[in-house]
Scaffold this motif. Structure first.
Motif, PDB file in Angstrom:
ATOM      1  N   MET A   1       0.844  -1.229  -0.142  1.00 61.35           N
ATOM      2  CA  MET A   1      -0.038   0.055  -0.147  1.00 61.35           C
ATOM      3  C   MET A   1       1.000   1.342   0.014  1.00 61.35           C
ATOM      4  SD  MET A   1      -3.314   0.838   2.400  1.00 61.35           S
ATOM      5  CE  MET A   1      -2.685   1.408   3.837  1.00 61.35           C
ATOM      6  N   GLY A   2       0.597   2.399  -0.432  1.00 62.75           N
ATOM      7  CA  GLY A   2       1.159   3.559  -0.641  1.00 62.75           C
ATOM      8  C   GLY A   2       1.293   4.197   0.611  1.00 62.75           C
ATOM      9  N   ILE A   3       1.668   5.418   0.654  1.00 66.99           N
ATOM     10  CA  ILE A   3       1.557   6.507   1.720  1.00 66.99           C
ATOM     11  C   ILE A   3       0.303   6.939   2.167  1.00 66.99           C
ATOM     12  CG2 ILE A   3       2.418   8.845   2.470  1.00 66.99           C
ATOM     13  CD1 ILE A   3       4.745   8.556   0.552  1.00 66.99           C
ATOM     14  N   ALA A   4       0.175   6.870   3.468  1.00 66.10           N
ATOM     15  CA  ALA A   4      -1.287   7.197   3.786  1.00 66.10           C
ATOM     16  C   ALA A   4      -1.757   8.693   3.722  1.00 66.10           C
ATOM     17  CB  ALA A   4      -1.389   7.081   5.277  1.00 66.10           C
ATOM     18  N   MET A   5      -2.861   9.058   3.324  1.00 70.46           N
ATOM     19  CA  MET A   5      -3.151  10.511   3.078  1.00 70.46           C
ATOM     20  C   MET A   5      -2.895  11.292   4.328  1.00 70.46           C
ATOM     21  SD  MET A   5      -6.823  10.612   0.948  1.00 70.46           S
ATOM     22  CE  MET A   5      -7.545   9.262   1.829  1.00 70.46           C
ATOM     23  N   ALA A   6      -3.048  10.637   5.625  1.00 69.19           N
ATOM     24  CA  ALA A   6      -2.803  11.387   6.610  1.00 69.19           C
ATOM     25  C   ALA A   6      -1.440  11.828   7.113  1.00 69.19           C
ATOM     26  CB  ALA A   6      -3.352  10.634   8.024  1.00 69.19           C
ATOM     27  N   ASP A   7      -0.429  11.296   6.367  1.00 71.24           N
ATOM     28  CA  ASP A   7       0.962  11.596   6.466  1.00 71.24           C
ATOM     29  C   ASP A   7       1.275  12.916   5.880  1.00 71.24           C
ATOM     30  OD1 ASP A   7       1.384   9.310   7.982  1.00 71.24           O
ATOM     31  OD2 ASP A   7       2.053   8.085   6.247  1.00 71.24           O
ATOM     32  N   ASN A   8       0.279  13.253   4.804  1.00 71.12           N
ATOM     33  CA  ASN A   8       0.724  14.416   4.244  1.00 71.12           C
ATOM     34  C   ASN A   8       0.125  15.772   4.774  1.00 71.12           C
ATOM     35  OD1 ASN A   8       1.890  13.042   1.921  1.00 71.12           O
ATOM     36  ND2 ASN A   8      -0.132  12.620   1.276  1.00 71.12           N
ATOM     37  N   ILE A   9      -0.343  15.597   5.871  1.00 72.32           N
ATOM     38  CA  ILE A   9      -0.924  16.946   6.686  1.00 72.32           C
ATOM     39  C   ILE A   9       0.125  17.548   7.616  1.00 72.32           C
ATOM     40  CG2 ILE A   9      -2.667  17.689   8.452  1.00 72.32           C
ATOM     41  CD1 ILE A   9      -3.877  16.517   5.705  1.00 72.32           C
ATOM     42  N   THR A  10       0.421  18.693   7.083  1.00 71.53           N
ATOM     43  CA  THR A  10       1.617  19.431   7.786  1.00 71.53           C
ATOM     44  C   THR A  10       0.991  20.625   8.367  1.00 71.53           C
ATOM     45  OG1 THR A  10       1.918  20.657   5.897  1.00 71.53           O
ATOM     46  CG2 THR A  10       3.145  18.911   6.206  1.00 71.53           C
ATOM     47  N   ASN A  11       1.555  21.411   9.110  1.00 68.77           N
ATOM     48  CA  ASN A  11       1.128  22.561   9.668  1.00 68.77           C
ATOM     49  C   ASN A  11       0.690  23.856   8.474  1.00 68.77           C
ATOM     50  OD1 ASN A  11       1.276  21.977  12.370  1.00 68.77           O
ATOM     51  ND2 ASN A  11       3.168  22.768  12.588  1.00 68.77           N
ATOM     52  N   GLU A  12       1.540  23.611   7.283  1.00 71.09           N
ATOM     53  CA  GLU A  12       1.345  24.527   6.330  1.00 71.09           C
ATOM     54  C   GLU A  12       0.010  24.271   5.727  1.00 71.09           C
ATOM     55  OE1 GLU A  12       4.276  22.890   6.928  1.00 71.09           O
ATOM     56  OE2 GLU A  12       5.702  24.713   7.398  1.00 71.09           O
ATOM     57  N   THR A  13      -0.419  22.782   5.623  1.00 74.23           N
ATOM     58  CA  THR A  13      -1.756  22.226   5.314  1.00 74.23           C
ATOM     59  C   THR A  13      -2.770  23.090   5.932  1.00 74.23           C
ATOM     60  OG1 THR A  13      -0.874  20.435   4.389  1.00 74.23           O
ATOM     61  CG2 THR A  13      -3.137  20.477   4.456  1.00 74.23           C
ATOM     62  N   ILE A  14      -2.562  22.987   7.351  1.00 71.58           N
ATOM     63  CA  ILE A  14      -3.654  23.401   8.086  1.00 71.58           C
ATOM     64  C   ILE A  14      -3.502  24.885   8.038  1.00 71.58           C
ATOM     65  CG2 ILE A  14      -4.443  23.658  10.562  1.00 71.58           C
ATOM     66  CD1 ILE A  14      -4.899  20.969   9.481  1.00 71.58           C
ATOM     67  N   ASP A  15      -2.581  25.814   7.865  1.00 74.33           N
ATOM     68  CA  ASP A  15      -2.690  27.290   7.716  1.00 74.33           C
ATOM     69  C   ASP A  15      -3.521  27.321   6.505  1.00 74.33           C
ATOM     70  OD1 ASP A  15      -1.103  27.312  10.147  1.00 74.33           O
ATOM     71  OD2 ASP A  15       0.604  27.775   9.028  1.00 74.33           O
ATOM     72  N   TYR A  16      -3.012  26.726   5.390  1.00 79.87           N
ATOM     73  CA  TYR A  16      -3.771  27.092   4.176  1.00 79.87           C
ATOM     74  C   TYR A  16      -5.464  26.866   4.121  1.00 79.87           C
ATOM     75  CZ  TYR A  16      -4.878  26.774  -1.026  1.00 79.87           C
ATOM     76  OH  TYR A  16      -5.438  26.750  -2.137  1.00 79.87           O
ATOM     77  N   VAL A  17      -5.858  25.623   4.572  1.00 82.74           N
ATOM     78  CA  VAL A  17      -7.336  25.563   4.908  1.00 82.74           C
ATOM     79  C   VAL A  17      -7.726  26.386   5.900  1.00 82.74           C
ATOM     80  CG1 VAL A  17      -8.789  23.742   5.802  1.00 82.74           C
ATOM     81  CG2 VAL A  17      -6.836  23.118   4.454  1.00 82.74           C
ATOM     82  N   SER A  18      -7.174  26.976   6.929  1.00 80.60           N
ATOM     83  CA  SER A  18      -7.672  28.076   7.813  1.00 80.60           C
ATOM     84  C   SER A  18      -7.840  29.423   7.078  1.00 80.60           C
ATOM     85  CB  SER A  18      -6.925  28.151   9.058  1.00 80.60           C
ATOM     86  OG  SER A  18      -5.576  28.667   8.870  1.00 80.60           O
ATOM     87  N   ILE A  19      -6.949  29.667   6.128  1.00 82.66           N
ATOM     88  CA  ILE A  19      -7.229  30.632   5.306  1.00 82.66           C
ATOM     89  C   ILE A  19      -8.281  30.704   4.359  1.00 82.66           C
ATOM     90  CG2 ILE A  19      -5.974  32.250   3.184  1.00 82.66           C
ATOM     91  CD1 ILE A  19      -3.299  31.318   4.611  1.00 82.66           C
ATOM     92  N   ALA A  33      -6.841  20.828  14.980  1.00 78.30           N
ATOM     93  CA  ALA A  33      -7.280  20.555  13.476  1.00 78.30           C
ATOM     94  C   ALA A  33      -6.535  19.772  12.873  1.00 78.30           C
ATOM     95  CB  ALA A  33      -7.492  22.142  12.863  1.00 78.30           C
ATOM     96  N   ARG A  34      -5.334  19.615  12.829  1.00 77.33           N
ATOM     97  CA  ARG A  34      -4.344  18.912  12.256  1.00 77.33           C
ATOM     98  C   ARG A  34      -4.512  17.507  12.523  1.00 77.33           C
ATOM     99  NH1 ARG A  34      -0.242  15.958  12.561  1.00 77.33           N
ATOM    100  NH2 ARG A  34       0.294  16.269  14.509  1.00 77.33           N
ATOM    101  N   ARG A  35      -4.744  17.404  14.044  1.00 75.82           N
ATOM    102  CA  ARG A  35      -5.153  15.886  14.478  1.00 75.82           C
ATOM    103  C   ARG A  35      -6.559  15.565  13.737  1.00 75.82           C
ATOM    104  NH1 ARG A  35      -3.319  17.805  19.226  1.00 75.82           N
ATOM    105  NH2 ARG A  35      -5.618  18.093  20.201  1.00 75.82           N
ATOM    106  N   ASP A  36      -7.519  16.348  14.026  1.00 72.38           N
ATOM    107  CA  ASP A  36      -8.931  15.963  13.340  1.00 72.38           C
ATOM    108  C   ASP A  36      -8.847  15.501  11.819  1.00 72.38           C
ATOM    109  OD1 ASP A  36      -9.775  16.255  15.948  1.00 72.38           O
ATOM    110  OD2 ASP A  36     -10.840  18.371  15.408  1.00 72.38           O
ATOM    111  N   MET A  37      -8.138  16.378  11.173  1.00 76.98           N
ATOM    112  CA  MET A  37      -7.921  16.145   9.654  1.00 76.98           C
ATOM    113  C   MET A  37      -7.300  14.643   9.479  1.00 76.98           C
ATOM    114  SD  MET A  37      -6.712  18.411   6.600  1.00 76.98           S
ATOM    115  CE  MET A  37      -7.821  19.829   6.922  1.00 76.98           C
TER     116      MET A  37
END
Length: 64
Positions: A1-19, A33-37
């Motif tokens: 199996m490949g890389i899990a999607m959750a492994d790609n969630i960074t603080n930058e991702t959360i910052d972008y989504v919050s914007i 929010a990062r844990r929830d995502m």
């Protein structure tokens, strides 16, 4: 199996989504929010492992 999607969630991702959502998050809220995502994406990854062979696609969406 490949890389899990959750492994790609960074603080930058959360910052972008919050914007995009026009949210101002504190550091604690951002970490929550990062844990929830991550949990949501882990659940989606788990669902993708299900054997759906022979399961007919739904012809319409379910209304709640």
């Amino acid at each position: 199996m490949g890389i899990a999607m959750a492994d790609n969630i960074t603080n930058e991702t959360i910052d972008y989504v919050s914007i995009l959502a026009k949210l101002e998050l504190t550091g604690e809220e951002r970490e929550g929010a990062r844990r929830d995502m991550c949990r949501m994406l882990e659940y989606i990854d788990k669902m993708s492992e299900l054997d759906t062979e022979g399961v007919e696609p739904m012809s319409r969406k379910i209304q709640c």
